[in-house]
Enzyme design. Structure first.
Site, PDB file in Angstrom:
ATOM      1  N   HIS A   1       9.941  -3.429   8.382  1.00 46.29           N
ATOM      2  CA  HIS A   1       8.848  -3.705   7.445  1.00 46.29           C
ATOM      3  C   HIS A   1       9.348  -4.015   6.034  1.00 46.29           C
ATOM      4  O   HIS A   1       8.922  -4.984   5.411  1.00 46.29           O
ATOM      5  CB  HIS A   1       7.883  -2.515   7.418  1.00 46.29           C
ATOM      6  CG  HIS A   1       6.625  -2.780   6.641  1.00 46.29           C
ATOM      7  ND1 HIS A   1       5.779  -3.841   6.945  1.00 46.29           N
ATOM      8  CD2 HIS A   1       6.065  -2.152   5.570  1.00 46.29           C
ATOM      9  CE1 HIS A   1       4.759  -3.837   6.109  1.00 46.29           C
ATOM     10  NE2 HIS A   1       4.910  -2.834   5.261  1.00 46.29           N
TER      11      HIS A   1
ATOM     12  N   ASP B   1       9.301  -4.995  12.815  1.00 47.69           N
ATOM     13  CA  ASP B   1       8.393  -4.321  11.887  1.00 47.69           C
ATOM     14  C   ASP B   1       7.510  -3.342  12.654  1.00 47.69           C
ATOM     15  O   ASP B   1       6.763  -3.740  13.546  1.00 47.69           O
ATOM     16  CB  ASP B   1       7.525  -5.379  11.189  1.00 47.69           C
ATOM     17  CG  ASP B   1       6.736  -4.823  10.007  1.00 47.69           C
ATOM     18  OD1 ASP B   1       6.419  -3.612  10.025  1.00 47.69           O
ATOM     19  OD2 ASP B   1       6.426  -5.605   9.098  1.00 47.69           O
TER      20      ASP B   1
ATOM     21  N   PHE C   1       0.832  -1.203   0.000  1.00 45.60           N
ATOM     22  CA  PHE C   1       0.000   0.000   0.000  1.00 45.60           C
ATOM     23  C   PHE C   1       0.866   1.252   0.000  1.00 45.60           C
ATOM     24  O   PHE C   1       1.788   1.380   0.800  1.00 45.60           O
ATOM     25  CB  PHE C   1      -0.895  -0.016   1.239  1.00 45.60           C
ATOM     26  CG  PHE C   1      -1.735   1.222   1.407  1.00 45.60           C
ATOM     27  CD1 PHE C   1      -2.754   1.515   0.512  1.00 45.60           C
ATOM     28  CD2 PHE C   1      -1.505   2.098   2.451  1.00 45.60           C
ATOM     29  CE1 PHE C   1      -3.531   2.656   0.652  1.00 45.60           C
ATOM     30  CE2 PHE C   1      -2.270   3.238   2.613  1.00 45.60           C
ATOM     31  CZ  PHE C   1      -3.286   3.521   1.715  1.00 45.60           C
TER      32      PHE C   1
ATOM     33  N   SER D   1       3.469  -6.836   2.084  1.00 46.06           N
ATOM     34  CA  SER D   1       2.542  -6.008   2.858  1.00 46.06           C
ATOM     35  C   SER D   1       1.107  -6.162   2.319  1.00 46.06           C
ATOM     36  O   SER D   1       0.578  -7.269   2.310  1.00 46.06           O
ATOM     37  CB  SER D   1       3.025  -4.559   2.846  1.00 46.06           C
ATOM     38  OG  SER D   1       2.400  -3.800   3.861  1.00 46.06           O
ATOM     39  N   MET D   2       0.475  -5.088   1.838  1.00 50.33           N
ATOM     40  CA  MET D   2      -0.853  -5.240   1.256  1.00 50.33           C
ATOM     41  C   MET D   2      -0.808  -6.207   0.078  1.00 50.33           C
ATOM     42  O   MET D   2      -1.779  -6.925  -0.197  1.00 50.33           O
ATOM     43  CB  MET D   2      -1.411  -3.888   0.792  1.00 50.33           C
ATOM     44  CG  MET D   2      -2.819  -3.978   0.194  1.00 50.33           C
ATOM     45  SD  MET D   2      -3.503  -2.398  -0.361  1.00 50.33           S
ATOM     46  CE  MET D   2      -2.637  -2.198  -1.935  1.00 50.33           C
TER      47      MET D   2
END
Length: 230
Positions: free
Chosen positions: A208, A178, A11, A79-80
Site C-alpha cells: 500500500h 496492496d 486516511f 490512498s484517500m
C-alpha cells in the site's frame, strides 16, 4: 510558467506517506511542492470530531493558497488523498493528477481476513508484541474512531460519480500486493476516468505505501516525465 504540486496524504496518515515522492520532485524540479496535513491527521492522530467535510475543505484551502502563488497546479494523492485529488480536479483548474494506491475501493477483503486471522493467532499465543503487522498498525487500531472510518467511506462514495467527468491527464500507480486497496482498483479507475491521456503503472511487489517500495524510483521518474509532458 511557475508550477505547484499539492501532495495529499491518506486516511489516518500524514505527509510522511508521500514525502519520498515529494522530495524527489523537489530535487529534480524548481516547482513549489506543498504537503498539507488534514484535520486530525499527522504523526499524532486526534481524529474525533472531524468529518469528510473537514478533510475536503482542508484540501480546497491548500489548493487555493497554492494556486495564488503559481501559474498551474498539479495534484498528487495517496490512498484517500487520491480520492480527494479527484474531488479537486472536478471543482478546480487542476492540470494533471498522480494517483497513488488511490482508495476508490477500500480494503482487500481476502488480505484483511488473512491479516486479522494472523493477529488473532498471535493474540491467542500471547505474542502480539512481536507481530510486525500489529506493531505497525497498533497506533491506528487504538486511535482511529469508527466514526472517522465511516466518514472516509462517505467521502469515497461521494466522489465516485466524479470519475466519468475527469478529463485531465492522469498517472496511476498501484502495488499488486496492496493489502488495503485491492490492486484491481487501479484498473477500475483507469477505465472509469474520462481522460484520454492516462497511464497505469503496476508494481509487482508493491504494497500500500507505494512511495517506500524498492521500485519507487522507477515510477518516480516515469511520473515526473508524465508531469513534465506538454
Amino acid at each position: 510558467m511557475s508550477v505547484g504540486v499539492l501532495c495529499i496524504h491518506g486516511f489516518s496518515g500524514g505527509p510522511y506517506e508521500v514525502e519520498p515522492f515529494a522530495k524527489y520532485l523537489r530535487t529534480h524540479t524548481d516547482w513549489l511542492i506543498v504537503e498539507p496535513t488534514l484535520s486530525g491527521h499527522g504523526e499524532k492522530l486526534h481524529m474525533n470530531g472531524f468529518t469528510a467535510r473537514h478533510w475536503l475543505m482542508d484540501a480546497e484551502l491548500a489548493f487555493r493558497a497554492l494556486a495564488k502563488k503559481v501559474d498551474e497546479v498539479m495534484v498528487v494523492g495517496f490512498s484517500m488523498g487520491g480520492i480527494i485529488a479527484l474531488y479537486l480536479a472536478k471543482r478546480y483548474r487542476v492540470t494533471k493528477l498522480v494517483l497513488l494506491s488511490a482508495a476508490a475501493k477500500y480494503v482487500s477483503p481476502k488480505q484483511l481476513v488473512k491479516d486479522f486471522k494472523m493477529l488473532a493467532t498471535e493474540a491467542y499465543h500471547r505474542n502480539l508484541a512481536n507481530n510486525e503487522l500489529f506493531l505497525r498498525y497498533q497506533h491506528k487500531f487504538n486511535n482511529v474512531p469508527l466514526a472517522s472510518t465511516i466518514e472516509f467511506m462517505k467521502l469515497v462514495r461521494m466522489v465516485e460519480p466524479y470519475y466519468q467527468h475527469i478529463q485531465i491527464p492522469v498517472y496511476i500507480v498501484q502495488g499488486k500486493l496492496d493489502g488495503i486497496v485491492p490492486y484491481h482498483t487501479a484498473q477500475f479507475l483507469f477505465d472509469q476516468l474520462a481522460s484520454t491521456d492516462k497511464d497505469l503503472y503496476f508494481s509487482d511487489n508493491g504494497k500500500h505505501h507505494i512511495c517506500f517500495e524498492k521500485d519507487c524510483f522507477q515510477w518516480f521518474s516515469q511520473a515526473l516525465c508524465f508531469l513534465r509532458k506538454k
